[in-house]
Scaffold this motif. Structure first.
Motif, short mmCIF file in Angstrom:
data_model
loop_
_atom_site.label_atom_id
_atom_site.label_comp_id
_atom_site.label_asym_id
_atom_site.label_seq_id
_atom_site.Cartn_x
_atom_site.Cartn_y
_atom_site.Cartn_z
N ALA A 50 0.83 -1.20 0.00
CA ALA A 50 0.00 0.00 0.00
C ALA A 50 0.87 1.25 0.00
O ALA A 50 0.56 2.24 -0.69
N LYS A 51 1.96 1.23 0.75
CA LYS A 51 2.87 2.38 0.81
C LYS A 51 3.53 2.61 -0.55
O LYS A 51 3.63 3.74 -1.03
N MET A 52 3.96 1.53 -1.19
CA MET A 52 4.61 1.65 -2.50
C MET A 52 3.60 2.14 -3.55
O MET A 52 3.92 2.99 -4.39
N LEU A 53 2.38 1.63 -3.48
CA LEU A 53 1.36 1.99 -4.46
C LEU A 53 1.07 3.48 -4.44
O LEU A 53 0.79 4.08 -5.48
N SER A 54 1.16 4.10 -3.28
CA SER A 54 0.88 5.53 -3.17
C SER A 54 1.90 6.39 -3.91
O SER A 54 1.65 7.56 -4.19
N HIS A 55 3.05 5.79 -4.26
CA HIS A 55 4.11 6.54 -4.96
C HIS A 55 4.18 6.19 -6.45
O HIS A 55 4.98 6.78 -7.18
N LEU A 56 3.36 5.25 -6.89
CA LEU A 56 3.40 4.83 -8.29
C LEU A 56 2.45 5.67 -9.12
O LEU A 56 1.37 6.05 -8.67
N GLU A 57 2.82 5.94 -10.36
CA GLU A 57 2.00 6.74 -11.27
C GLU A 57 1.37 5.86 -12.33
O GLU A 57 1.89 4.81 -12.69
N GLY A 58 0.24 6.32 -12.85
CA GLY A 58 -0.42 5.61 -13.93
C GLY A 58 -1.41 4.58 -13.44
O GLY A 58 -1.38 4.15 -12.29
N LYS A 59 -2.32 4.21 -14.34
CA LYS A 59 -3.34 3.23 -14.00
C LYS A 59 -2.77 1.83 -13.87
O LYS A 59 -3.19 1.05 -13.02
N HIS A 60 -1.79 1.48 -14.71
CA HIS A 60 -1.18 0.16 -14.68
C HIS A 60 0.34 0.31 -14.56
O HIS A 60 1.07 0.14 -15.55
N PRO A 61 0.83 0.65 -13.37
CA PRO A 61 2.27 0.87 -13.21
C PRO A 61 3.08 -0.41 -13.40
O PRO A 61 2.58 -1.52 -13.23
N ILE A 62 4.35 -0.21 -13.77
CA ILE A 62 5.27 -1.33 -14.00
C ILE A 62 6.14 -1.53 -12.77
O ILE A 62 6.67 -0.57 -12.20
N VAL A 63 6.29 -2.77 -12.35
CA VAL A 63 7.10 -3.10 -11.19
C VAL A 63 7.97 -4.32 -11.52
O VAL A 63 7.79 -4.95 -12.57
N LYS A 64 8.87 -4.62 -10.63
CA LYS A 64 9.64 -5.85 -10.76
C LYS A 64 9.30 -6.73 -9.56
O LYS A 64 9.46 -6.32 -8.41
N LEU A 65 8.83 -7.93 -9.84
CA LEU A 65 8.49 -8.87 -8.78
C LEU A 65 9.71 -9.72 -8.44
O LEU A 65 10.34 -10.30 -9.32
N GLU A 66 10.03 -9.77 -7.16
CA GLU A 66 11.09 -10.66 -6.67
C GLU A 66 10.43 -11.69 -5.77
O GLU A 66 9.90 -11.35 -4.70
N ILE A 67 10.45 -12.94 -6.21
CA ILE A 67 9.78 -14.02 -5.50
C ILE A 67 10.75 -14.70 -4.54
O ILE A 67 11.75 -15.28 -4.97
N GLU A 68 10.45 -14.60 -3.28
CA GLU A 68 11.32 -15.16 -2.24
C GLU A 68 11.46 -16.68 -2.42
O GLU A 68 10.48 -17.40 -2.50
N GLY A 69 12.70 -17.12 -2.52
CA GLY A 69 12.96 -18.56 -2.59
C GLY A 69 12.82 -19.16 -3.97
O GLY A 69 13.00 -20.38 -4.14
N ASP A 70 12.48 -18.34 -4.97
CA ASP A 70 12.31 -18.88 -6.32
C ASP A 70 12.68 -17.79 -7.34
O ASP A 70 11.83 -17.24 -8.04
N ALA A 71 13.97 -17.50 -7.44
CA ALA A 71 14.45 -16.37 -8.23
C ALA A 71 14.13 -16.50 -9.72
O ALA A 71 14.01 -15.48 -10.41
N HIS A 72 13.96 -17.71 -10.23
CA HIS A 72 13.69 -17.85 -11.66
C HIS A 72 12.30 -17.31 -12.03
O HIS A 72 12.01 -17.08 -13.21
N LEU A 73 11.46 -17.08 -11.02
CA LEU A 73 10.15 -16.51 -11.27
C LEU A 73 10.17 -14.97 -11.25
O LEU A 73 9.17 -14.33 -11.59
N ASP A 74 11.31 -14.40 -10.82
CA ASP A 74 11.41 -12.94 -10.79
C ASP A 74 11.13 -12.38 -12.19
O ASP A 74 11.62 -12.91 -13.19
N SER A 75 10.33 -11.30 -12.23
CA SER A 75 9.94 -10.80 -13.55
C SER A 75 9.41 -9.38 -13.47
O SER A 75 8.78 -9.00 -12.48
N PRO A 76 9.66 -8.57 -14.53
CA PRO A 76 8.93 -7.30 -14.62
C PRO A 76 7.47 -7.60 -14.89
O PRO A 76 7.14 -8.59 -15.55
N ALA A 77 6.60 -6.78 -14.34
CA ALA A 77 5.17 -7.04 -14.48
C ALA A 77 4.39 -5.73 -14.41
O ALA A 77 4.87 -4.72 -13.90
N ILE A 78 3.18 -5.77 -14.94
CA ILE A 78 2.25 -4.65 -14.85
C ILE A 78 1.23 -4.97 -13.76
O ILE A 78 0.75 -6.10 -13.67
#
Length: 214
Positions: A50-78
């Protein structure tokens, strides 16, 4: 452009009882899908997101997901969709769409009107009909919004999608004939204009009649 990172964990179980438990633990249930890959159920800390979302712009902001314990799933995402509780507006679920930064994507962005229309100053009514535009571009080129200057928009005129110049690298996919914003003439102004026109026509007829008598 630096992409904000969201840390998430895998959810081992799905279903209503599981998502309720996730929320009670202070997390938000979410999913990652796209790129023709299997959907991945996730969870993330509610307060941090929620804190991060308050600083993001646009309707569909772009982020990078880092999956704990499964790095091969890490990915940029909307952030494709955020579901909220209808009572307290808290976030109850998030959908992430997996993307590649080197491939163009289709998404939508808000239309923001700027300036004070000449038509409004003259008593017209501004009608903002189209509030989002469908676009195609690279993920990192997605604008937070597209501005349209209505300063020179006068009574009875409109701005269409075809009139918009998009940012560099952005292609607008929305039908070019659609009206984005227009200035309507109120009935009171129309009636006043009609009355003035009738008076002018009457005066002209009187003048012509007098000239014929002479």
């Amino acid at each position: 452009m630096e992409i904000p990172v969201i840390k998430a964990q895998l959810r081992t179980k799905e279903g209503k009882s599981s998502t309720k438990k996730v929320r009670k633990e202070g997390n938000i249930p979410s999913i990652l899908y796209g790129m023709k890959e299997q959907t991945v159920p996730l969870k993330m800390d509610a307060k941090t997101f929620a804190k991060m979302l308050s600083h993001l712009e646009g309707k569909h902001p772009i982020v990078k997901l880092e999956i704990e314990g499964d790095a091969h799933l890490d990915s940029p995402a909307i952030i494709k969709e955020i579901q909220r509780d209808p009572v307290n507006n808290s976030i109850i679920h998030v959908d992430f769409l997996k993307i590649r930064l080197d491939q163009k994507i289709h998404t939508s962005v808000p239309v923001v009107l700027v300036g004070q229309s000449e038509g409004v100053k003259m008593g017209g009514v501004l009608d903002h009909q189209l509030r989002e535009l469908e676009i195609e571009c690279l993920a990192l080129q997605v604008p937070a919004h597209i501005e349209i200057d209505v300063t020179n928009l006068t009574l009875g005129h409109s701005i269409h999608v075809a009139d918009i110049t998009p940012p560099e690298g952005v292609k607008i996919l929305t039908d070019p004939d659609r009206v984005v914003v227009s200035i309507h003439v109120p009935r009171t102004l129309e009636a006043k204009a009609a009355t003035e026109e009738e008076k002018a026509e009457g005066a002209e007829e009187t003048k012509e009649a007098e000239e014929e008598k002479e």
